[in-house]
Scaffold this active site. Structure first.
Site, short mmCIF file in Angstrom:
data_model
loop_
_atom_site.label_atom_id
_atom_site.label_comp_id
_atom_site.label_asym_id
_atom_site.label_seq_id
_atom_site.Cartn_x
_atom_site.Cartn_y
_atom_site.Cartn_z
N GLN A 290 28.44 23.34 16.17
CA GLN A 290 26.98 23.44 16.39
C GLN A 290 26.68 23.19 17.87
OE1 GLN A 290 24.70 21.34 12.93
NE2 GLN A 290 26.73 20.36 13.05
N VAL B 196 26.77 23.58 22.00
CA VAL B 196 26.64 24.74 22.90
C VAL B 196 27.31 24.46 24.24
CG1 VAL B 196 24.51 25.54 21.78
CG2 VAL B 196 24.35 23.90 23.68
N HIS C 46 25.58 27.81 17.07
CA HIS C 46 24.27 27.73 17.74
C HIS C 46 24.31 28.32 19.14
CE1 HIS C 46 22.98 24.16 14.97
NE2 HIS C 46 22.85 25.33 14.39
N CYS D 25 18.75 37.98 28.29
CA CYS D 25 17.32 38.30 28.29
C CYS D 25 16.79 38.15 26.86
CB CYS D 25 17.11 39.75 28.75
SG CYS D 25 15.40 40.29 28.53
N ASN E 191 32.32 10.07 11.61
CA ASN E 191 31.01 9.83 12.22
C ASN E 191 30.92 8.38 12.62
OD1 ASN E 191 28.95 11.75 12.72
ND2 ASN E 191 28.93 12.27 10.56
N1 APR Z 1 31.98 9.89 17.59
C1 APR Z 1 31.70 10.38 16.36
N2 APR Z 1 30.43 10.60 15.91
C2 APR Z 1 29.44 10.28 16.76
C3 APR Z 1 29.65 9.76 18.06
C4 APR Z 1 30.98 9.57 18.46
N3 APR Z 1 31.28 9.05 19.67
N4 APR Z 1 28.43 9.53 18.64
C5 APR Z 1 27.51 9.91 17.74
N5 APR Z 1 28.11 10.36 16.61
C6 APR Z 1 27.50 10.86 15.39
C7 APR Z 1 26.14 10.28 15.10
O1 APR Z 1 26.28 9.10 14.34
C8 APR Z 1 25.50 11.41 14.27
O2 APR Z 1 25.86 11.29 12.91
O3 APR Z 1 27.29 12.25 15.58
C9 APR Z 1 26.13 12.66 14.86
C10 APR Z 1 25.22 13.39 15.81
O4 APR Z 1 24.13 13.87 15.06
P1 APR Z 1 22.96 14.68 15.81
O5 APR Z 1 22.57 13.94 17.02
O6 APR Z 1 21.94 15.01 14.76
O7 APR Z 1 23.68 16.01 16.31
P2 APR Z 1 24.08 17.27 15.43
O8 APR Z 1 24.40 16.88 14.03
O9 APR Z 1 25.11 18.00 16.19
O10 APR Z 1 22.72 18.14 15.45
C11 APR Z 1 22.80 19.40 14.83
O11 APR Z 1 20.57 19.87 15.60
O12 APR Z 1 19.06 19.70 17.26
C12 APR Z 1 19.90 20.56 16.64
O13 APR Z 1 20.88 22.44 17.58
C13 APR Z 1 20.94 21.05 17.60
O14 APR Z 1 23.25 21.54 17.15
C14 APR Z 1 22.25 20.56 17.01
C15 APR Z 1 21.90 20.35 15.55
#
Ligand code: APR
Length: 247
Positions: free
Chosen positions: A103, A105, A121, A129, A215
């Site tokens: 997910q 970029v 994504h 464009c 996670n």
């Molecule tokens: N190691 C493992 N996991 C981690 C770490 C780490 N060092 N740091 C944070 N995390 C976990 C967090 O606990 C959380 O569960 O990674 C996850 C990040 O979640 P989000 O911030 O929601 O990111 P993501 O799941 O990639 O978001 C999905 O949402 O905003 C849109 O397009 C955007 O691709 C993104 C999508």
């Protein structure tokens, strides 16, 4: 029933399974210096995504949305892969991992040497464009004069999926195919909050995959679909996993 595991346990699971697939989110790039979105201090705790990351907002007020895009660009451009990215590239090179569905970029899986990367994504290092989808090389863009326009009159934008836009059909098909083919799904660093990416773990499970989640803390996926949880920082735990695999 979900079970908490150690890096050593995960190495054992990887040895006993084939056709691994990884589904990654922002958490895998945190040790590369790129903040995630929803943890404390994450991007969405400082910017309202509907105001700064929707396609409607970009078309209505591109200069305002470029504020977020330039902040993301400033963290992504200097970032380098961390051991978790390299671990997935190594598992692919050893013929264990079929591919990565990301997910993110930030292009860090590609930079780490992964060959099969589904850019669910898009990719923020590419610029296109908004109207004619023509490619605009970054070195030709002057970010001090925003917004940027294509010769066709359309707005130039990063080649990423804004909220309110569909997943690129080719990426969606590749991701679905990988999810259905995999025997062990490695979910790394995603909260599972965003669809349709968060549908992929259930699709994999319905086709017989074992689901492992790495996670920082349990997520909605943990309570729903995960079989094994490796809790902790990806950049720190994956070297342990690879060491236990004899790498
Ligand atoms: N190691 C493992 N996991 C981690 C770490 C780490 N060092 N740091 C944070 N995390 C976990 C967090 O606990 C959380 O569960 O990674 C996850 C990040 O979640 P989000 O911030 O929601 O990111 P993501 O799941 O990639 O978001 C999905 O949402 O905003 C849109 O397009 C955007 O691709 C993104 C999508």
């Amino acid at each position: 029933m979900m079970k908490e595991i150690t890096p050593q346990d995960l190495a054992g699971l990887i040895r006993r399974h084939s056709r691994l697939v990884a589904l990654t989110g922002a958490g895998i790039s945190v040790e590369s210096g790129i903040p995630d979105f929803r943890s404390p201090g994450g991007l969405w705790t400082r910017y309202d995504p509907m105001e700064y990351a929707s396609i409607q907002a970009f078309r209505k007020n591109p200069v305002k949305v470029w504020q977020l895009l330039l902040e993301m660009d400033a963290t992504i451009t200097p970032a380098v892969p961390n051991p978790a990215h390299y671990a997935l590239a190594a598992l692919e090179a050893q013929g264990k991992l079929l591919g990565v569905i990301t997910q993110n970029v930030d292009n860090l899986h590609q930079a780490a040497g992964s060959k099969k990367v589904v850019e669910y994504h898009g990719n923020a290092l590419r610029f296109v464009c908004d109207h004619c989808r023509g490619h605009h090389p970054r070195e030709m863009l002057d970010f001090s004069h925003l917004p940027l326009y294509c010769l066709c009159g359309g707005l130039v934008r990063p080649d990423v999926v804004f909220f309110g836009e569909p997943i690129p059909p080719a990426a969606q098909k590749e991701a679905n195919d990988l999810a259905q083919a995999c025997g062990l799904l490695l979910i790394i660093g995603t909260s599972g909050e965003v669809s349709p990416a968060n549908y992929l773990p259930m699709l994999a499970k319905d086709h017989g995959a074992v689901i492992v989640e790495n996670n920082l803390e349990p997520t909605i996926l943990t309570r729903g679909v995960t079989d094994y949880l490796l809790q902790g920082k990806a950049g720190e735990l994956w070297p342990e996993v690879m060491k236990n695999l004899g790498n």
